[in-house]
Write an enzyme that holds these catalytic residues in place. Sequence first.
Site, PDB file in Angstrom:
ATOM      1  N   LYS A 141      46.175  30.520  44.724  1.00 56.82           N
ATOM      2  CA  LYS A 141      46.359  31.920  45.098  1.00 56.82           C
ATOM      3  C   LYS A 141      44.994  32.568  45.156  1.00 56.82           C
ATOM      4  CE  LYS A 141      48.633  36.191  43.802  1.00 56.82           C
ATOM      5  NZ  LYS A 141      49.634  36.816  42.938  1.00 56.82           N
ATOM      6  N   LYS A 176      48.644  30.465  49.063  1.00 58.11           N
ATOM      7  CA  LYS A 176      48.847  31.865  49.420  1.00 58.11           C
ATOM      8  C   LYS A 176      47.515  32.572  49.542  1.00 58.11           C
ATOM      9  CE  LYS A 176      50.684  35.884  47.122  1.00 58.11           C
ATOM     10  NZ  LYS A 176      51.280  36.413  45.929  1.00 58.11           N
TER      11      LYS A 176
HETATM   12  C1  PBG Z   1      51.502  39.501  41.850  1.00 59.84           C
HETATM   13  C2  PBG Z   1      51.878  39.075  43.211  1.00 59.84           C
HETATM   14  C3  PBG Z   1      51.239  39.521  44.363  1.00 59.84           C
HETATM   15  C4  PBG Z   1      51.914  38.972  45.426  1.00 59.84           C
HETATM   16  C5  PBG Z   1      52.934  38.168  44.923  1.00 59.84           C
HETATM   17  N1  PBG Z   1      52.893  38.236  43.535  1.00 59.84           N
HETATM   18  C6  PBG Z   1      50.135  40.483  44.541  1.00 59.84           C
HETATM   19  C7  PBG Z   1      48.927  40.379  43.746  1.00 59.84           C
HETATM   20  O1  PBG Z   1      48.549  39.319  43.247  1.00 59.84           O
HETATM   21  O2  PBG Z   1      48.311  41.433  43.572  1.00 59.84           O
HETATM   22  C8  PBG Z   1      51.537  39.246  46.859  1.00 59.84           C
HETATM   23  C9  PBG Z   1      52.577  39.019  47.863  1.00 59.84           C
HETATM   24  C10 PBG Z   1      52.342  39.698  49.159  1.00 59.84           C
HETATM   25  O3  PBG Z   1      51.291  40.320  49.424  1.00 59.84           O
HETATM   26  O4  PBG Z   1      53.262  39.607  49.974  1.00 59.84           O
HETATM   27  N2  PBG Z   1      51.651  38.643  40.814  1.00 59.84           N
END
Ligand code: PBG
Length: 323
Positions: A196, A249
């Site tokens: 991520k 992601k």
């Molecule tokens: C937070 C989380 C995020 C997303 C999924 N889980 C955002 C972040 O890390 O700030 C992002 C998903 C998206 O942008 O569609 N744990």
Amino acid sequence: MFPINRNRRLRSSKVIRDLVSENKINLTDLIVPLFIKDGKNIKEEIESMPSYYRMSLDVIEKEVKFLYEIGLKSVLLFVKVSENLKDNKGLEAINPNGLMQRAIKTIKNSVPEMVVITDVALDPYSIYGHDGIVKNNKILNDSTNDVLSKMALSHAKSGADIIAPSDMMDGRIKKIRETLELNKFHETAIMSYSIKYASNFYGPFRDALNSKPNFGDKKTYQMDFRNRDEAFLEVKNDIEEGADIIMIKPGLPYLDIIRDIKENFSCPIAVYQVSGEYSMLKAAAEKGWLDEKKVIIEQLTAFKRAGASMIVSYHSIDIAKSL
Ligand code: PBG
């Protein structure tokens, strides 16, 4: 050698093109993210995500029936936590009667066959908007893992099929797996957000949950987008710690990483086409600059071609309608 080899021969009709096509989107590969909010009869549009909604549980109950009927059989749950329930401990995250726990039960009651995947991270519950417990402006790793493992267990107890930790703390998969095993949830799977990136494409999602960090950023736990080798380390660790599915992601800017992981590991790969990717495409379509349906299909097919077996996408419903 020309004219012996003519690649156009196999492009000459739709039927031939379909015969030789290498990749295809199946509805059974798609995962639908759902934003859930407490209340009654709520279906409110998220301003920065046109045609995407936060819904209350009574609406969700009908929504999942509809999804299942049109062939979408997996959902990924996120909850918008009321401000007065946020803290720096994640107390609401482990509340057996919390919104997430009720949502899992509601969906499983409404459509028992629906695969329910739950987000595990503290940001929607945090007064700081961070994915972990904060002390002196630092995000604590190990004490966060303690809460995350309790949170995962409480989701499993409520009926979740797959736990999806999106927090990026080190060692959380091991801690969660051990906790699930100890409590006899042998069959509850873990879909780890292994790779991520600290991406700038998450903005609309943070609007949806009102979960924007209120100091600093997430770069001390999410990955640096300049790095590729580090992704291998993350995946290796997570598999050793007990992850069943590896997620990458965001999607589009990281197709190279999907391909890398596909070629070097044999685990199922999920890709998350994130909120910013959705909103960009929607905005261009609203202006009439892109043909929305065609671009979505092209985009999701690219994820399959890169090596993803499943795709989390806010376009899932539109795809199901157009296929
Ligand atoms: C937070 C989380 C995020 C997303 C999924 N889980 C955002 C972040 O890390 O700030 C992002 C998903 C998206 O942008 O569609 N744990």
